[in-house]
Design an enzyme around this catalytic site. Structure first.
Site, PDB file in Angstrom:
ATOM      1  N   ASP A  64      -4.483   2.207  -4.665  1.00 29.09           N
ATOM      2  CA  ASP A  64      -3.034   2.355  -4.519  1.00 29.09           C
ATOM      3  C   ASP A  64      -2.417   1.085  -3.928  1.00 29.09           C
ATOM      4  O   ASP A  64      -1.380   1.136  -3.276  1.00 29.09           O
ATOM      5  CB  ASP A  64      -2.699   3.564  -3.639  1.00 29.09           C
ATOM      6  N   ASP A 100       0.850  -1.186   0.000  1.00 33.26           N
ATOM      7  CA  ASP A 100       0.000   0.000   0.000  1.00 33.26           C
ATOM      8  C   ASP A 100       0.889   1.241   0.000  1.00 33.26           C
ATOM      9  O   ASP A 100       1.880   1.294   0.741  1.00 33.26           O
ATOM     10  CB  ASP A 100      -0.897   0.041   1.243  1.00 33.26           C
TER      11      ASP A 100
END
Length: 687
Positions: free
Chosen positions: A348, A305
């Site tokens: 993301d 992440d």
């Protein structure tokens, strides 16, 4: 970050069903894809059939809605991991993939493939516009796509070409119906069906029963799929030169259509933004590796992440943020080994699949990746960004012996990394207290949702008495009953419910039950009341406010036997958020109390800001009243304020005769505690 927040970063719809097919958890994208489900309220705890059978716009896109639901249920329970497509009421399409978990549940994902379907439609329009027959077969010889010309050819023999069926079977049926000229042998028909041969490209001339000649051109693609184009070359058989020209034209068309077919095949397993493999492709690769029984190498998955990526979008906009994700994907690829699979999971979130490395090497690779990212400037729209990564690392084996389980473990480890401060690598370890805590939240979520669905929450009542010891009313106290019959007090499960965002449902359940008890007292003419705890955060929620007022309207007159105790006032930014509702409730005749008075430094300040009718002294003050001069001074101050403002005061936690004597000496006239009454069921307390 909790599990819900982590799932909300996914671009795909996600839902987890337990072994009884009840929805355990879903993400925000799931509701975006199926907005008609929002009318059901909180979906968690509902079974899949209840969700699938909601009338919606999807049904208008199928010929038989009942059969559609039956088929949807069949595929859901099959949960074999094979993707299939369903229509969306928005007019788009979603690709569904469902797998069984080790515990018998089902993990379901929905990918919006509307753009892919548009590409497919353009391909269909293109191939339907040509006179040649066209067909696309998968590596096993099953039909993926055909055009109208090919369909009409086989329909003339009473044979329908259906997606998913073997083309060789359709050819055999057409031969029996007389489509091909007498004497056509089995080898020739096998070549027509695309039976594997030594050449990637192959042409076959075949005579039909009606005297027409066809030229069947075949081309095998890199992924094993086969494109076949059948051209009517009857006239060319008579004119050899024209046949040469026709073959050249066929080759050009075959190349163009092959490119279309390659694009369709690629997009199904690729991320549209970055071009990286997507989650489906990653899971397929993991499953392939796990299926290799001999000499299976170690398999590690790093769940990545980008920390605080939302600030990038806020600063430069989503379009520039997307460009940054593309640059980051290229950076990942440049920093990893050629054999390492890089995938974009969504938002993301990325993943790296490492094969044939041990634990230390896997940690070294992802740590080096995090370090390299931290020191690499990403330039977008004149801004330079230094990115930090939170990475969860997990390996296959034991409970992570499937692709979905491996992803869950790596994602859990990534959540722990983010909760531990971000910018770090976290190895998944089931014995790690942080990992256990994250898993415990998921466990409590399932237990709380199960209790709400199966009505296993309990509302006990404890008497509030006057100077004569007779009950004036009852405080409602929540409990949770487990499957095994065990009962948990609020201290065990309410903190988890608050972290998991389930307090709204619990508060709604408590209010419905308490209002029904209050209405019962009013109907019987009993002058006692039910006092219910409601958190300040719920009272500040406009949705809850509307729901609570509607509940009161359904039980007219219940206000006379209902009181509200406000808890957790520190959970909201401004008490002004609840003041209008409290004034409205008091106007309807409901008395309002400030609960847990004296527990925390802000009790007196809160009392100045909220319109209340009384205060309840926290049980800790009563407990230490005889031994702690500060608690005695606090009690005296509260009593003085209550008398000055004409507020009712109730002392909680009275358990001994000595405490009661001291309270009476100080002027307290209303009490609650085990000295007078142990909590009991509403049926027992109300009679």
């Amino acid at each position: 970050m909790d599990v819900h927040s982590a799932l909300d970063f996914l671009s795909d719809g996600f839902a987890l069903f337990d072994a009884d097919d009840r929805l355990v958890v879903h993400n925000a994208r799931f509701i975006e894809l199926f907005p008609f489900l929002s009318a059901l309220g909180d979906l968690e705890g509902l079974n899949f059939f209840a969700l699938a059978s909601v009338p919606c716009g999807e049904w208008s896109r199928v010929s038989d809605p009942d059969a559609y639901v039956v088929e949807r249920m069949r595929r859901h329970h099959l949960a074999d991991g094979e993707p299939f497509d369903i229509p969306l009421e928005t007019g788009g399409w979603a690709r569904v993939r469902e797998r069984r978990t080790p515990t018998g549940g089902i993990v379901s994902t929905w990918t919006d493939i509307s753009e892919l379907k548009e590409v497919e439609q353009k391909l269909r329009d293109a191939i339907n516009g040509i006179g040649e027959g066209f067909i696309l077969l998968d590596p096993d010889g099953r039909i993926i796509l055909t055009n109208a010309s090919m369909g009409r050819l086989f329909a003339s023999a009473g044979v329908a070409l259906k997606a998913g069926e073997r083309f060789e079977d359709a050819i055999a049926a057409a031969q029996q119906a007389g489509l091909f000229a007498p004497g056509t042998n089995g080898d020739m028909l096998g070549l027509l069906a695309g039976r594997p041969g030594p050449d990637a490209e192959r042409r076959v001339e075949i005579a039909l029963g009606n005297g027409i000649w066809l030229l069947a051109g075949h081309r095998r693609m890199e992924d094993g799929c086969l494109v076949a184009i059948w051209t009517d070359v009857t006239a060319q058989k008579r004119r050899e030169q024209e046949l040469i020209d026709a073959r050249s034209q066929v080759e050009e068309q075959a190349a163009a259509l092959t490119e279309f077919a390659r694009l369709v095949s690629r997009q199904a397993r690729s991320d549209a933004l970055t071009g990286l493999p997507n989650r489906f492709a990653l899971e397929e690769r993991i499953d392939q590796l796990l299926a290799e029984e001999e000499d299976q190498p170690e398999i590690w998955l790093g769940f990545i992440d980008i920390d605080h990526f939302k600030t990038v979008n806020d600063l430069v906009g989503h379009a520039a943020g997307d460009r940054l994700l593309v640059d980051f994907a290229l950076f990942l690829r440049s920093r990893l080994r050629t054999d390492d699979l890089i995938a974009r999971i969504g938002g993301d979130s990325f993943a790296v699949l490492l094969v044939g490395v041990d634990e230390s090497e896997a940690q070294r690779i992802v740590t080096r990746l995090a370090t390299a990212t931290r020191s690499h400037p990403f330039l977008i729209n004149g801004h330079s960004f230094a990115l930090n990564l939170s990475i969860g690392l997990a390996r296959t084996g034991g409970p992570t012996s499937s692709a979905s389980a491996l992803l869950v473990c790596a994602d859990t480890a990534c959540c722990v990394a983010k909760e531990s401060g971000r910018d770090r690598v976290q190895l998944y370890d089931a014995g790690d207290p942080k990992v256990s805590d994250t898993n415990e939240r998921v466990s409590w979520a399932e237990r709380i949702r199960s209790a709400l669905e199966l009505d296993r929450l309990i509302l006990d009542l404890q008497a509030i008495v006057g100077v004569d010891g007779e009950p004036l009313g009852y405080e409602a106290l929540i409990r949770l009953a487990d499957d095994d019959g065990g009962v948990h007090g609020p201290a065990h499960f309410l903190p988890a419910a608050q972290r998991l965002g389930l307090m709204r449902r619990i508060d709604s359940w408590v209010c419905r039950r308490a209002v029904s008890y209050a209405a019962r007292l009013v109907r019987r003419g009993v002058t006692r009341y039910i006092s219910v705890n409601i958190g300040a955060r719920a009272l500040a929620d406009t949705g809850f406010q509307k729901e609570f007022i509607q509940l009161l309207d359904l039980h007219p007159g219940c206000e006379a036997a209902l009181r509200i105790e406000i808890t957790e006032t520190e959970a909201i930014h401004s008490l002004d958020e609840v003041t209008p509702l409290l004034s409205q409730l008091r106007g309807r005749g409901i008395r309002v109390y400030l609960d847990d008075f004296g527990n925390g430094y802000n009790s007196f300040d809160t009392l100045k800001q909220l319109p209340v009718d009384g205060i309840k002294i926290d049980w800790r003050v009563t407990r230490d009243l005889l031994d702690d001069p500060i608690d005695e001074a606090l009690m005296k101050a509260a009593i003085s304020i209550a008398h000055s403002l004409d507020l009712e005061l109730v002392a909680e936690g009275v358990e001994t005769d000595a405490q009661l004597s001291k309270l009476r000496q100080l002027g307290v006239t209303k009490y609650q505690g085990f000295y007078f009454h142990h909590p009991q069921t509403a049926e027992a307390a109300l009679g």
